[in-house]
Scaffold this motif. Structure first.
Motif, PDB file in Angstrom:
ATOM      1  N   ASP A  18       3.322  52.822  10.914  1.00  0.00           N
ATOM      2  CA  ASP A  18       2.585  52.036   9.782  1.00  0.00           C
ATOM      3  C   ASP A  18       1.172  52.793   9.740  1.00  0.00           C
ATOM      4  O   ASP A  18       0.711  53.132   8.544  1.00  0.00           O
ATOM      5  CB  ASP A  18       2.317  50.744  10.343  1.00  0.00           C
ATOM      6  N   ARG A  21       1.943  55.920   7.541  1.00  0.00           N
ATOM      7  CA  ARG A  21       2.334  55.619   6.487  1.00  0.00           C
ATOM      8  C   ARG A  21       1.249  55.326   5.457  1.00  0.00           C
ATOM      9  O   ARG A  21       1.089  55.775   4.509  1.00  0.00           O
ATOM     10  CB  ARG A  21       3.432  54.483   6.340  1.00  0.00           C
ATOM     11  N   ARG A  22       0.427  54.639   6.266  1.00  0.00           N
ATOM     12  CA  ARG A  22      -0.918  54.138   5.481  1.00  0.00           C
ATOM     13  C   ARG A  22      -1.687  55.447   4.940  1.00  0.00           C
ATOM     14  O   ARG A  22      -2.296  55.617   3.936  1.00  0.00           O
ATOM     15  CB  ARG A  22      -1.816  53.175   6.011  1.00  0.00           C
ATOM     16  N   ARG A  62      14.898  47.923   2.985  1.00  0.00           N
ATOM     17  CA  ARG A  62      13.814  48.422   2.689  1.00  0.00           C
ATOM     18  C   ARG A  62      13.895  49.997   2.821  1.00  0.00           C
ATOM     19  O   ARG A  62      14.721  50.628   3.635  1.00  0.00           O
ATOM     20  CB  ARG A  62      12.820  48.210   3.856  1.00  0.00           C
ATOM     21  N   ARG A  65      11.380  53.823   7.374  1.00  0.00           N
ATOM     22  CA  ARG A  65      10.438  54.396   7.843  1.00  0.00           C
ATOM     23  C   ARG A  65      10.703  55.566   8.725  1.00  0.00           C
ATOM     24  O   ARG A  65       9.640  56.352   9.097  1.00  0.00           O
ATOM     25  CB  ARG A  65       9.731  53.163   8.588  1.00  0.00           C
ATOM     26  N   GLU A 114       5.195  53.840  -0.947  1.00  0.00           N
ATOM     27  CA  GLU A 114       4.720  52.687  -1.869  1.00  0.00           C
ATOM     28  C   GLU A 114       5.067  51.358  -1.262  1.00  0.00           C
ATOM     29  O   GLU A 114       4.839  50.463  -1.949  1.00  0.00           O
ATOM     30  CB  GLU A 114       5.515  53.198  -3.224  1.00  0.00           C
ATOM     31  N   PHE A 115       6.014  51.371  -0.425  1.00  0.00           N
ATOM     32  CA  PHE A 115       6.571  49.986  -0.023  1.00  0.00           C
ATOM     33  C   PHE A 115       5.473  49.223   0.786  1.00  0.00           C
ATOM     34  O   PHE A 115       4.933  49.876   1.533  1.00  0.00           O
ATOM     35  CB  PHE A 115       7.906  49.903   0.765  1.00  0.00           C
ATOM     36  N   ASP A 116       5.381  47.920   0.645  1.00  0.00           N
ATOM     37  CA  ASP A 116       4.596  46.970   1.401  1.00  0.00           C
ATOM     38  C   ASP A 116       5.451  46.160   2.406  1.00  0.00           C
ATOM     39  O   ASP A 116       5.840  45.286   2.117  1.00  0.00           O
ATOM     40  CB  ASP A 116       4.000  45.869   0.399  1.00  0.00           C
ATOM     41  N   TYR A 117       5.526  46.993   3.610  1.00  0.00           N
ATOM     42  CA  TYR A 117       6.190  46.146   4.790  1.00  0.00           C
ATOM     43  C   TYR A 117       5.599  45.046   5.394  1.00  0.00           C
ATOM     44  O   TYR A 117       4.399  44.933   5.394  1.00  0.00           O
ATOM     45  CB  TYR A 117       6.433  47.272   6.146  1.00  0.00           C
ATOM     46  N   GLU A 119       3.965  42.769   7.840  1.00  0.00           N
ATOM     47  CA  GLU A 119       3.207  42.916   9.022  1.00  0.00           C
ATOM     48  C   GLU A 119       4.162  42.761  10.547  1.00  0.00           C
ATOM     49  O   GLU A 119       4.986  41.610  10.772  1.00  0.00           O
ATOM     50  CB  GLU A 119       2.013  42.106   9.380  1.00  0.00           C
TER      51      GLU A 119
END
Length: 121
Positions: A18, A21-22, A62, A65, A114-117, A119
């Motif tokens: 994460d 990714r951010r 999804r 990742r 671009e995907f909002d996983y 939490e």
């Protein structure tokens, strides 16, 4: 060989991915291994964990990742096992090396960024 890591190790892997990714970065297998405290054989454990994560992501429809983890070699692509796993999951088809794999990987990385996983998942 089955995956055998603690909940804490799993959460550390998710958190590490994460983070990259951010930041819209990729991470090498080696750098990820240095960040995580995985049981021996650590590389095999990491590979199994990444495959398990790919299965979870694919099942939930999804982006994968595990695409964020690459070799430190000149190709800057994941190892062939990543592409083989993605093919088994129905996410990728074609040769596991070469232009098709590189193009699909670049597209998958863009989707991951671009995907909002959710939490903690």
């Amino acid at each position: 060989m089955s995956l055998s890591i603690s909940r804490q190790q799993w959460n550390a892997l998710i958190e590490a991915l994460d983070d990259v990714r951010r930041q819209r970065h990729l991470v090498t297998y080696r750098a990820l291994l240095e960040r995580l405290d995985l049981p021996a054989p650590a590389m095999r454990t990491l590979a199994l964990a990444l495959e398990h994560l790919a299965q979870l992501d694919a099942k939930a429809q999804r982006p994968l990742r595990s695409a964020l983890v690459i070799s430190q070699g000149a190709s800057r692509l994941p190892r062939t096992g990543f592409f083989e796993c993605a093919e088994r999951l129905g996410c990728f088809s074609g040769p596991v090396d070469g232009l098709a794999a590189a193009s699909w990987h670049a597209s998958e990385v863009a989707r991951v960024f671009e995907f909002d996983y959710p939490e903690g998942v």
